[in-house]
Design a protein around this motif. Structure first.
Motif, PDB file in Angstrom:
ATOM      1  N   THR A  55      69.283 -29.951 -47.620  1.00 16.16           N
ATOM      2  CA  THR A  55      67.868 -30.369 -47.594  1.00 16.16           C
ATOM      3  C   THR A  55      67.549 -30.958 -46.322  1.00 16.16           C
ATOM      4  O   THR A  55      66.687 -30.872 -45.640  1.00 16.16           O
ATOM      5  CB  THR A  55      67.396 -30.994 -48.698  1.00 16.16           C
ATOM      6  OG1 THR A  55      67.718 -30.081 -49.756  1.00 16.16           O
ATOM      7  CG2 THR A  55      66.043 -31.706 -48.723  1.00 16.16           C
ATOM      8  N   VAL A  58      67.594 -28.840 -43.209  1.00 19.24           N
ATOM      9  CA  VAL A  58      66.466 -27.992 -42.912  1.00 19.24           C
ATOM     10  C   VAL A  58      65.568 -28.775 -42.273  1.00 19.24           C
ATOM     11  O   VAL A  58      64.663 -28.529 -41.402  1.00 19.24           O
ATOM     12  CB  VAL A  58      66.037 -27.241 -44.156  1.00 19.24           C
ATOM     13  CG1 VAL A  58      64.419 -26.891 -44.054  1.00 19.24           C
ATOM     14  CG2 VAL A  58      67.055 -26.332 -44.845  1.00 19.24           C
ATOM     15  N   GLU A  62      63.391 -28.676 -38.686  1.00 19.42           N
ATOM     16  CA  GLU A  62      61.867 -28.532 -38.562  1.00 19.42           C
ATOM     17  C   GLU A  62      61.466 -29.521 -37.733  1.00 19.42           C
ATOM     18  O   GLU A  62      60.192 -29.432 -36.952  1.00 19.42           O
ATOM     19  CB  GLU A  62      61.465 -28.613 -40.032  1.00 19.42           C
ATOM     20  CG  GLU A  62      61.829 -27.143 -41.027  1.00 19.42           C
ATOM     21  CD  GLU A  62      61.181 -27.519 -42.103  1.00 19.42           C
ATOM     22  OE1 GLU A  62      60.795 -26.686 -42.790  1.00 19.42           O
ATOM     23  OE2 GLU A  62      60.732 -28.648 -42.617  1.00 19.42           O
ATOM     24  N   GLN A 171      66.653 -20.659 -40.659  1.00 12.20           N
ATOM     25  CA  GLN A 171      66.406 -19.645 -41.583  1.00 12.20           C
ATOM     26  C   GLN A 171      68.002 -19.540 -42.410  1.00 12.20           C
ATOM     27  O   GLN A 171      67.929 -19.430 -43.517  1.00 12.20           O
ATOM     28  CB  GLN A 171      65.903 -18.223 -41.145  1.00 12.20           C
ATOM     29  CG  GLN A 171      66.059 -17.044 -42.079  1.00 12.20           C
ATOM     30  CD  GLN A 171      65.021 -17.492 -43.161  1.00 12.20           C
ATOM     31  OE1 GLN A 171      64.272 -18.269 -42.983  1.00 12.20           O
ATOM     32  NE2 GLN A 171      65.277 -16.919 -44.552  1.00 12.20           N
ATOM     33  N   ARG A 174      67.837 -22.325 -44.650  1.00 13.86           N
ATOM     34  CA  ARG A 174      66.998 -22.261 -45.981  1.00 13.86           C
ATOM     35  C   ARG A 174      67.816 -21.382 -46.945  1.00 13.86           C
ATOM     36  O   ARG A 174      67.547 -21.590 -47.978  1.00 13.86           O
ATOM     37  CB  ARG A 174      65.741 -21.539 -45.401  1.00 13.86           C
ATOM     38  CG  ARG A 174      64.671 -22.517 -44.523  1.00 13.86           C
ATOM     39  CD  ARG A 174      63.643 -21.835 -43.892  1.00 13.86           C
ATOM     40  NE  ARG A 174      62.708 -22.840 -43.263  1.00 13.86           N
ATOM     41  CZ  ARG A 174      61.879 -22.469 -42.413  1.00 13.86           C
ATOM     42  NH1 ARG A 174      62.015 -21.213 -41.793  1.00 13.86           N
ATOM     43  NH2 ARG A 174      61.210 -23.472 -41.752  1.00 13.86           N
ATOM     44  N   THR A 175      68.360 -20.188 -46.368  1.00 13.07           N
ATOM     45  CA  THR A 175      69.050 -19.315 -47.087  1.00 13.07           C
ATOM     46  C   THR A 175      69.805 -19.873 -48.003  1.00 13.07           C
ATOM     47  O   THR A 175      70.201 -19.776 -49.257  1.00 13.07           O
ATOM     48  CB  THR A 175      69.558 -18.061 -46.329  1.00 13.07           C
ATOM     49  OG1 THR A 175      68.451 -17.413 -45.788  1.00 13.07           O
ATOM     50  CG2 THR A 175      70.092 -17.115 -47.250  1.00 13.07           C
ATOM     51  N   SER A 178      68.715 -22.391 -50.875  1.00 11.87           N
ATOM     52  CA  SER A 178      68.028 -21.646 -51.888  1.00 11.87           C
ATOM     53  C   SER A 178      69.541 -21.086 -52.746  1.00 11.87           C
ATOM     54  O   SER A 178      69.572 -21.276 -54.017  1.00 11.87           O
ATOM     55  CB  SER A 178      67.523 -20.135 -51.737  1.00 11.87           C
ATOM     56  OG  SER A 178      66.395 -20.530 -50.576  1.00 11.87           O
ATOM     57  N   ARG A 268      57.220 -20.675 -44.389  1.00 11.01           N
ATOM     58  CA  ARG A 268      58.413 -21.272 -44.976  1.00 11.01           C
ATOM     59  C   ARG A 268      58.748 -22.673 -44.596  1.00 11.01           C
ATOM     60  O   ARG A 268      60.120 -23.026 -44.390  1.00 11.01           O
ATOM     61  CB  ARG A 268      59.651 -20.239 -44.049  1.00 11.01           C
ATOM     62  CG  ARG A 268      59.275 -18.647 -44.240  1.00 11.01           C
ATOM     63  CD  ARG A 268      59.243 -18.235 -45.398  1.00 11.01           C
ATOM     64  NE  ARG A 268      60.629 -18.203 -46.279  1.00 11.01           N
ATOM     65  CZ  ARG A 268      60.804 -18.155 -47.560  1.00 11.01           C
ATOM     66  NH1 ARG A 268      59.916 -17.859 -48.394  1.00 11.01           N
ATOM     67  NH2 ARG A 268      62.334 -18.104 -47.961  1.00 11.01           N
ATOM     68  N   LEU A 270      59.743 -26.356 -45.516  1.00  3.32           N
ATOM     69  CA  LEU A 270      60.286 -27.157 -46.679  1.00  3.32           C
ATOM     70  C   LEU A 270      59.270 -28.128 -47.295  1.00  3.32           C
ATOM     71  O   LEU A 270      58.745 -29.157 -46.310  1.00  3.32           O
ATOM     72  CB  LEU A 270      61.735 -27.766 -46.223  1.00  3.32           C
ATOM     73  CG  LEU A 270      62.413 -28.421 -47.008  1.00  3.32           C
ATOM     74  CD1 LEU A 270      63.074 -27.371 -48.483  1.00  3.32           C
ATOM     75  CD2 LEU A 270      63.560 -29.432 -46.666  1.00  3.32           C
ATOM     76  N   ALA A 323      64.567 -31.263 -52.202  1.00  2.50           N
ATOM     77  CA  ALA A 323      63.860 -30.024 -52.103  1.00  2.50           C
ATOM     78  C   ALA A 323      63.075 -29.651 -53.305  1.00  2.50           C
ATOM     79  O   ALA A 323      63.582 -29.607 -54.369  1.00  2.50           O
ATOM     80  CB  ALA A 323      64.577 -29.058 -51.517  1.00  2.50           C
ATOM     81  N   LEU A 326      59.760 -23.911 -50.624  1.00  5.06           N
ATOM     82  CA  LEU A 326      59.015 -23.517 -49.363  1.00  5.06           C
ATOM     83  C   LEU A 326      57.845 -22.981 -49.673  1.00  5.06           C
ATOM     84  O   LEU A 326      57.394 -22.514 -50.522  1.00  5.06           O
ATOM     85  CB  LEU A 326      60.077 -22.591 -48.983  1.00  5.06           C
ATOM     86  CG  LEU A 326      61.719 -22.754 -48.638  1.00  5.06           C
ATOM     87  CD1 LEU A 326      62.393 -21.251 -48.232  1.00  5.06           C
ATOM     88  CD2 LEU A 326      62.023 -23.837 -47.829  1.00  5.06           C
TER      89      LEU A 326
END
Length: 377
Positions: A55, A58, A62, A171, A174-175, A178, A268, A270, A323, A326
């Motif tokens: 978290t 990401v 950003e 990305q 993020r994957t 998740s 996308r 967060l 988190a 998204l």
């Protein structure tokens, strides 16, 4: 008169390139932020709490991308300014270059000859001695501007390479986030709200306002001691990076007013919890997209509407900064077009919107009073 105009042009061209310095500094800062995020992504593999580590990673990406885009925007604006000056002064600069070329190409003895004899030679020498320093100064300024333009374009090329790499890495983060959330052990089943009761609740409401009102009246007992939310007024961080699009009670283009904030953000992006809270609702609702309703304290509800994927379920407890999900949207495909687009303002690319509503005692209040100044992208 011509000499005065030349001097004014020299001043314009010789003005220190503050914008270029700002663009370089911002881009270097962004590069450092992205490098730190890359290390954090590697370290997250072995972290005890991978969800928390990812978290933070990401969000770090950003923020680094935000700084990088700002640096590119400043560089693009500076490039446009230089090109605008060149276009406005094109004829005069062409004459200047012609004069410089003719002086450079003429043999030195011929420059000292004049048809009117020694007196004319003396006069032309006096004029030349007055004009030459201004012409030389303008030539140096012009050379500096051309070098600055080349540096800016090199900066943009380097920034685009960094941008492409960073977008791939964020990305990937993020994957992994998740997946880490999916693998995380969930809370005991008896702590999660009855799904049948939740479906019946959704069928009984016809608006976001109706759902929030029902949840305000139905406050389940909990043994968790959450931090004092009322004391946090004015200190919360925005749940997503972006910029305020509409304020509390501000009408949109259709004249519709809403009792909350509309925050523009990137696809996308967060979304995180601004405060420790219990999740009273998480899921789709009518045409609001995915909605999360947090209860940071009794008599307070924080509504977040417009999310894409969700990381939380009703009944769970989230920590501050955890988190939540998204924003929707396709993966970013920034290219050279970004250099042009970013000159239009910091809001370029903010295609998604998160609706933020705060309720106190069941009544909507201005969320801006709870959050620090919203960031911009």
């Amino acid at each position: 008169m011509m000499l005065r105009a030349a001097c004014v042009a020299v001043l314009l061209l010789a003005t220190p390139a503050r914008a270029e310095l700002d663009a370089v500094a911002t881009t270097e800062q962004a590069a450092e932020m992205l490098e730190q995020a890359a290390f954090a992504l590697l370290e997250a593999e072995g972290a005890r709490d991978r969800v928390e580590a990812l978290t933070q990673t990401v969000r770090a990406y950003e923020e680094g991308l935000l700084a990088l885009r700002e640096g590119m925007r400043q560089a693009a604006l500076r490039e446009q300014t230089i090109l605008a000056v060149f276009e406005a002064e094109r004829d005069r600069l062409a004459r200047l270059l012609g004069v410089l070329q003719s002086i450079e190409g003429a043999p030195a003895p011929l420059l000292l000859l004049h048809p009117e004899g020694p007196l004319g030679t003396a006069r032309s020498g006096m004029i030349l001695s007055d004009v030459t320093p201004a012409v030389a100064a303008e030539a140096r300024a012009l050379r500096g501007q051309l070098q600055e333009l080349a540096d800016i374009r090199a900066l943009q090329t380097d920034a685009l390479d960094r941008l492409s790499l960073a977008l791939d890495r964020v990305q990937a983060a993020r994957t992994q986030l998740s997946q880490a959330i999916a693998d995380r052990r969930m809370l005991p089943e008896n702590f999660v709200r009855d799904e049948t009761a939740m479906l019946e609740l959704l069928e009984s409401v016809d608006s976001l306002d109706g759902l929030a009102a029902v949840l305000s009246q139905d406050t389940p007992a909990t043994s968790f001691d959450l931090p004092d939310f009322a004391a946090a007024r004015g200190s919360l961080s925005m749940p997503v990076l972006g910029t305020a699009l509409r304020r509390f009670g501000e009408a949109d283009a259709a004249g519709v007013t809403r009792p909350g904030l509309v925050h523009a953000t990137r696809p996308r992006a967060l979304v995180t919890a601004p405060w420790a809270a219990s999740v009273r609702y998480a899921g789709p609702l009518l045409d609001y997209g995915n909605v999360i309703i947090l209860e940071p304290e009794a008599d307070y509800l924080l509504v977040l509407a417009g999310l894409g994927s969700l990381y939380v379920t009703p009944g769970t407890i989230v920590a501050s900064g955890e988190a939540l999900g998204l924003m929707p949207g396709d993966l970013e495909t920034d290219s050279e077009e970004l250099i042009v687009a970013t000159t239009q303002g910091g809001g370029a690319g903010l295609t998604e919107t998160l609706y933020i509503e705060m309720r106190e005692g069941g009544v909507p209040v201005d969320p801006a009073a709870w959050f620090t100044a919203p960031g911009r992208d």
